[in-house]
Design an enzyme around this catalytic site. Structure first.
Site, short mmCIF file in Angstrom:
data_model
loop_
_atom_site.label_atom_id
_atom_site.label_comp_id
_atom_site.label_asym_id
_atom_site.label_seq_id
_atom_site.Cartn_x
_atom_site.Cartn_y
_atom_site.Cartn_z
N SER A 159 0.84 -1.19 0.00
CA SER A 159 0.00 0.00 0.00
C SER A 159 0.89 1.25 0.00
O SER A 159 1.69 1.43 -0.91
CB SER A 159 -0.96 -0.04 1.19
OG SER A 159 -2.02 0.87 1.01
N ASP A 162 -9.54 -3.65 -5.84
CA ASP A 162 -9.03 -2.77 -4.78
C ASP A 162 -9.56 -1.36 -4.99
O ASP A 162 -9.40 -0.78 -6.06
CB ASP A 162 -7.49 -2.78 -4.82
CG ASP A 162 -6.87 -2.11 -3.60
OD1 ASP A 162 -7.57 -1.39 -2.88
OD2 ASP A 162 -5.66 -2.32 -3.40
N HIS A 172 -8.23 -4.85 -1.42
CA HIS A 172 -6.97 -4.31 -0.92
C HIS A 172 -6.20 -5.30 -0.07
O HIS A 172 -4.97 -5.31 -0.07
CB HIS A 172 -7.26 -3.03 -0.12
CG HIS A 172 -6.05 -2.21 0.16
ND1 HIS A 172 -5.28 -1.64 -0.83
CD2 HIS A 172 -5.47 -1.83 1.33
CE1 HIS A 172 -4.29 -0.95 -0.29
NE2 HIS A 172 -4.37 -1.06 1.02
#
Length: 686
Positions: free
Chosen positions: A538, A624, A658
């Site tokens: 991320s 995501d 995600h």
């Protein structure tokens, strides 16, 4: 496209102009998710990655079996007491998801746990395996039992896009009620009488901006919006205090917060404002009997704890004053006790404030560890539930007896296969950054490992999120093969207090990247590391892209998971989810030329050059909604076009969000794939 050679992304020049700067983006076409050509390209990349890593299939299976073999597959959590019930979850061998259960309470002590056996009198609340059905992906957004214990509100998602469908279950009959709401966000809260459930929904940018009230048994068309947040920098959420006296509606940006409260026994009433938002001031509230507790940072960088009268919640009186060396993280109110979760010298801790007695802190035996309150739903209690772990101690659940002031170990995660913490060592080292700042590094290795050793160095460094020392079953597959594992606690995170975060954001963001490189070079110089594989996800994936550009020769490989590598293009587009909110983290490059130039100087996609890069593995998910799949797809395409070295691999989960694959066995296989790639890239004997 052939799977025997790297796919070549077509180039479709797309111009953008900002602050007089004209930029051509050849791979912007990949942002069109529903274009068959985009899907075909991602599938071609997956085929190439499968071919390029096909020699690792046996090793991946070996590591998967190691992870599985160390895990007690049929297990249950320590029950948590709430009113007349003990709540817990359990897992069953061969099943992907957990099962939520409860048993009627009989006495104050938790029921005796017996591995592999449900507790006598068990009532199954939710079975994740039944809810998931044949879906490739499954996740839950909320699971909340009404205060009287008769109703359960829960929400599910089957795509990974973090948009859930709410259902309500009657726990006395086991039947689902007709109540069903689609498209809601995480969380929610019951009114005190269980007549109403409050939930949030999102706007077109997928920002949670409305709180709704649903009256049980009525049509969802009659649901009322009790609050709407129009400032695009703010998210909102709703919860219930532990005392169940107040509903709390919180609005927050990255740097500012605002709270409204409503008596929980008056669900149709109006929420009242605690204190108006003031830019840069964050605060939160909990109810503590005859007063509120307020944790805030007004004129207190590391936060201060205050009290406030119930009828004047904006009138704050200091209880724990600000300290430059201690970051107050959270406060929990109990009858007769206040418990503060804090951070000092890079470690977490617990401070107890007994009513009418001197405050004190709970001590723990290891030099590095992580501890936090965990599972404390009861307002009236003499026991504080804590979660504890270190890099060698598996996750542990303690009760702390607030009267006797002693820790009681209730459960330590079982690690099968003969794991002995005494076979491993953990260390704290300090690297020196370019500007002289000392950067902590947490390290774990098997005792007697030959040094220097191949090393995985993990980092994040954003949003004041701290990567604290913790245990990993999967990591043992590296440590037992002679690896060192290290975490660089770099600026931009919160490990050393609020200033640590401030020194790694906005126009000081590059400190995050140079701190990580300094940590890597320290490990090499101090004879820890023979080669270093960098790993992050991320915002930590942005870190991976940045350090690959900044110091590619320092790293033998890079693993970037759901990486935020096209940050500048994303932050320039206010129509995308999260963008406007993110301006308080990275700056606003759309309206500020200085911010634009600074971001452009470090964002990974813009700074790929013709230098030699280490092997790079990028992993992303098609659904995501936080970091879009096209960011790593574009990055890998540009690396192949411009960079040298590699190879550069892209793996896209076509049915995930995600957090990657949702089932535990699927996620273990995914981790085994990454670890196999790391071992192969580091040229370690398998």
């Amino acid at each position: 496209m052939s799977s025997q050679t790297p796919p070549t992304a077509k180039k479709v020049p797309s111009e953008r102009v900002h602050h007089g700067d004209t930029v051509v983006d050849d791979y912007a076409w990949l942002t069109v998710k529903d274009d068959p050509e985009t899907i075909a390209y991602l599938e071609a990349e997956n085929a190439y990655t499968r071919q390029a890593t096909s020699h690792l299939e046996e090793l991946q299976e070996t590591i998967f079996q190691e992870i599985k073999g160390r895990t007690l597959e049929t297990d249950l959590s320590v029950p948590t007491r709430k009113k007349g019930w003990w709540y817990y979850s359990r897992t069953e061998e061969g099943k992907q998801y957990g099962i939520q259960c409860r048993v009627a309470a009989d006495g104050d002590a938790p029921p005796e746990l017996k591995a592999g056996e449900p507790l006598p009198g068990e009532q199954v609340l939710l079975d994740g395996n039944e809810l998931a059905g044949d879906n490739d992906f499954f996740s839950m957004g909320t699971s909340a039992v009404s205060p009287d214990g008769t109703l359960l509100a829960y929400s599910v998602n089957f795509t990974g896009d973090e948009r859930f469908t709410l259902r309500v279950k009657d726990l006395t009959t086991g039947e689902l009620l007709d109540d069903e709401v689609s498209g809601i966000f995480y969380g929610g809260a019951w009114s005190a009488d269980g007549r109403a459930f409050f939930y949030t929904t999102v706007d077109d940018a997928w920002r949670p901006n409305r709180v709704h009230r649903h009256m049980i048994g009525t049509s969802t068309e009659d649901d009322v919006v009790v609050h709407q947040e129009d400032d695009e920098r703010f998210w909102i959420g709703v919860g219930l205090t532990r005392s169940e006296r107040y509903l709390v509606l919180s609005a927050g940006s990255k740097i500012t917060s605002e709270v409204r409260i409503l008596e929980a026994d008056d669900p149709t009433g109006e929420f009242r404002l605690v204190r108006p938002r003031e830019t840069g001031v964050e605060y939160g509230l909990d109810h503590a009997g005859d007063h509120f507790l307020i944790l805030h940072n007004q004129n207190a960088e590391n936060f201060e704890l205050a009290t406030a009268p119930l009828d004047a919640p904006a009138d704050w009186t200091p209880l724990i004053e600000h300290r430059a060396d201690t970051r107050l993280l959270n406060v929990e109110a109990f009858q007769g006790y206040t418990v503060v979760h804090l951070r000092r010298d890079g470690l977490t801790g617990i401070r107890v404030l007994p009513e009418g007695a001197e405050p004190y802190e709970i001590s723990f035996p290891e030099p590095i560890y992580d501890v936090a309150p965990s599972g404390n739903p009861e307002f009236v209690t003499e026991r504080l539930r804590l979660g504890y772990t270190s890099m060698i101690t598996p996750p542990s659940v303690y009760d702390y007896d607030l009267r006797a002031r002693e820790l009681i170990l209730l459960k330590r995660k079982t690690v099968l296969g003969g794991y002995d913490p005494a076979d491993y060592e953990q260390f704290r080292e300090w690297a020196t950054a370019e500007d002289g700042t000392r950067v902590p590094i947490s390290i774990v290795a098997r005792k007697g490992v030959e040094r220097p050793a191949p090393t995985v160095l993990y980092g994040y460094g954003s949003y004041e999120i701290s990567i604290d020392p913790s245990f990993s079953v999967a990591r043992l597959s590296l440590l037992d093969r002679g690896f060192v594992f290290a975490v660089a606690h770099i600026r931009g995170g919160g490990e050393m207090g609020r200033h640590w975060y401030e020194d790694g954001k906005f126009q000081q963001k590059k400190n995050t990247f140079t701190d990580f490189v300094a940590a890597a070079k320290h490990l090499a110089a101090e004879n820890w590391s023979s080669s270093i594989i960098a790993r992050g996800g991320s915002a930590g994936g942005l870190l991976m892209g940045a350090i690959a550009n900044l110091s590619p020769e320092t790293f033998a490989g890079v693993v970037a998971e759901v990486p935020f590598v096209d940050a500048l293009n994303t932050i320039l587009d206010p129509s995308l989810p999260l963008t406007i909110i993110e301006w308080d983290e990275w700056g606003d490059p759309l309206h500020n030329a200085e911010v634009y130039e600074y971001m452009k100087s470090y964002t990974p996609y813009e700074n790929v050059s013709g230098q030699i890069y280490p092997p790079i593995l990028a992993i992303t998910s098609l659904n995501d909604t936080r970091v879009y799949y096209h960011e790593p797809a574009k990055w890998i395409a540009r690396l192949r076009e411009v960079g040298k070295g590699g190879p550069f691999l892209l793996k896209t989960e076509m049915e995930a969000g995600h957090g990657g694959r949702s089932g535990r066995y699927d996620s273990w296989r995914e981790e085994a794939f990454v670890l196999a790639w790391i071992l192969d890239t580091a040229k370690v004997e398998r």
